[in-house]
Design an enzyme around this catalytic site. Structure first.
Site, PDB file in Angstrom:
ATOM      1  N   GLU A 109       0.798  -1.221   0.000  1.00  0.00           N
ATOM      2  CA  GLU A 109       0.000   0.000   0.000  1.00  0.00           C
ATOM      3  C   GLU A 109       0.837   1.280   0.000  1.00  0.00           C
ATOM      4  O   GLU A 109       0.893   2.011   1.003  1.00  0.00           O
ATOM      5  CB  GLU A 109      -0.972  -0.006   1.185  1.00  0.00           C
ATOM      6  CG  GLU A 109      -1.928  -1.180   1.146  1.00  0.00           C
ATOM      7  CD  GLU A 109      -3.030  -1.116   2.186  1.00  0.00           C
ATOM      8  OE1 GLU A 109      -3.965  -1.928   2.093  1.00  0.00           O
ATOM      9  OE2 GLU A 109      -2.973  -0.253   3.087  1.00  0.00           O
ATOM     10  N   GLU A 161      -5.789  -8.209  -0.130  1.00  0.00           N
ATOM     11  CA  GLU A 161      -6.462  -7.929   1.142  1.00  0.00           C
ATOM     12  C   GLU A 161      -7.907  -7.573   0.867  1.00  0.00           C
ATOM     13  O   GLU A 161      -8.202  -6.799  -0.049  1.00  0.00           O
ATOM     14  CB  GLU A 161      -5.815  -6.759   1.899  1.00  0.00           C
ATOM     15  CG  GLU A 161      -4.485  -7.042   2.541  1.00  0.00           C
ATOM     16  CD  GLU A 161      -3.951  -5.844   3.322  1.00  0.00           C
ATOM     17  OE1 GLU A 161      -4.784  -5.007   3.773  1.00  0.00           O
ATOM     18  OE2 GLU A 161      -2.728  -5.736   3.472  1.00  0.00           O
TER      19      GLU A 161
END
Length: 441
Positions: free
Chosen positions: A167, A351
């Protein structure tokens, strides 16, 4: 759950994910201090000033935790490696206990038939490197490359896949412009440099691992679908700017070797000199792409300096993080990623999950809301597959309730409940539902 393994291609992979600082217990095993320790020690940054010193004590309990992963029928375990555990000062002499821990952890996965899906960086920058400017300093690409070589010379031959930086938006924008993550800056110049250097470090790590003869290399991007809050032209422009900053900057840099003009309009004056010369390194070919997806955002214009936008509350049901539940956004991103960025490259949902307030009652945790969330998103993965998107796997976040960064231990994402006083593990209803779906038991 109505869906099960048979509803997906035979080679489709199911897994669950964690990260090092959130579960391991950073006080153990000779790990060095991180900027998250510094951030948590600063009043007002983290709920109750909680940190990852003990977390879930996965450092000592990893065998028990991996038994849970294997018993549920998962094919793979996505984990991250703590830079400060391997190199306590970020550079220099490795920590033998840290290297040995990841050796043991990897072997324990393989002994249980789990594919190791490693991530090199999940936000725990060594404090010694933060002192030198951290992600604002161009030298971080070389430091990260050295860390990559140190750990992958030890583990690389046993990894199924390796992702570089989890991320990058959180590392760069959330940590340097919004101040919501370590190092807690609100500085557009720092943010612009971090936005570039995080991808430069990604590129350097890929280069190092290719030099070691490794394959299965990818990047993991968190994406939020951006909707205008109303039908005005100004709201559409605000949504486009948000989409550019959050989604297209990192995807564009890695897969196209270019940043979106709508973001350069604001960041160009603050970018490091000669950044254009780095794009070939940043955009070298990958073997797969990972998408972390949780929610959408509604955007409206706002007065003030660029990017001149604000988030507006939506009307959809929300998780305990106050994030709207919008499975359609995952379908949108899977299609857009394949059509605009990656083509036939394998895509993983690396995720997906939800936070809730999960309290055991009579020794059980009934989290039917999480079961519904997972199933709704898996249904949109199936729709993407039916439309020809090369989705190869789905990872639930997270295996365990854990340290949720600035929210401390309040927000529970786990399939397994953790009592943070006793550290006892209790599989939730969602764990059992997934186990039935994956194993038929």
């Amino acid at each position: 759950m109505q869906l099960n393994r048979k509803d997906f291609p035979e080679d489709f992979l199911f897994g669950t994910a964690t990260s090092s600082y959130q579960i391991e217990g950073h006080a153990f095993g000779g790990a060095g201090r991180t900027h998250w320790d510094d951030y948590a020690d600063t009043p007002g940054n983290v709920v109750r000033a909680e940190n990852g010193a003990t977390a879930c004590d996965h450092y000592h309990r990893y065998a028990e935790d991996l038994d849970l992963v294997a018993a549920a029928g998962f094919d793979a375990y996505r984990f991250s490696i703590s830079w400060a555990r391997v190199l306590p000062e970020g550079r220099g002499t490795p920590n033998p206990d840290g290297l040995d821990f990841y050796d043991r952890l990897t072997d324990a996965m393989l002994e249980r038939g789990l594919k190791p899906y490693a991530t090199l960086y999940h936000w725990e920058l060594p404090s010694a490197l933060a002192d030198l400017g951290g992600w604002r300093n161009r030298d971080i690409a070389a430091w990260f490359g050295d860390f990559t070589e140190t750990i992958m010379r030890r583990l690389g031959d046993r990894m199924d896949t390796v992702a570089t930086i989890n991320e990058p938006w959180c590392v760069a924008w959330l940590g340097h412009f919004l101040g919501g993550h370590a190092p807690g800056l609100r500085d557009i110049r720092a943010a612009a440099r971090a936005m570039h250097h995080v991808l430069l470090a990604h590129g350097r790590a890929i280069e190092v691992m290719r030099g070691l003869g490794m394959e299965g290399l990818g990047g993991v991007f968190n994406l939020e679908w951006a909707h205008p809050a109303d039908d005005s032209e100004e709201a559409y422009e605000a949504a486009a700017r948000y989409d550019g900053i959050y989604n297209r900057w990192f995807m564009g840099g890695v897969f196209k070797g270019q940043y979106p003009d709508i973001v350069l309009d604001g960041l160009a004056p603050h970018m490091p000199e000669g950044w254009q010369d780095d794009m070939a390194l940043i955009s070298q070919p990958l073997d797969w792409c990972g998408i972390n997806y949780y929610t959408r955002k509604l955007l409206a214009p706002a007065k003030g300096p660029w990017p001149s936008l604000k988030e507006v509350p939506g009307i959809l049901p929300k998780t305990y993080m106050d994030w709207e539940i919008y499975p359609e956004g995952l379908l949108n991103f899977l299609e857009r990623t394949a059509s605009e960025y990656t083509g036939d490259l394998p895509i993983y949902v690396t995720e997906n999950g939800m936070a809730s307030h999960d309290d055991p009652v009579a020794g059980e945790v009934q989290d039917e809301h999480r079961i519904a969330f997972i199933e709704a998103h898996l249904a949109d993965v199936r729709r993407a597959l039916a439309r020809g998107v090369p989705v190869k796997g789905y990872f639930v976040w997270s295996l365990l309730d854990n340290y949720e960064w600035s929210f401390g231990y309040d927000k529970r994402f786990g399939l397994v409940h953790v009592d943070f006083d006793t550290l006892a593990r209790t599989p939730k209803a969602s764990y059992h539902a997934l186990k039935r779906a994956l194993t038929g038991e």
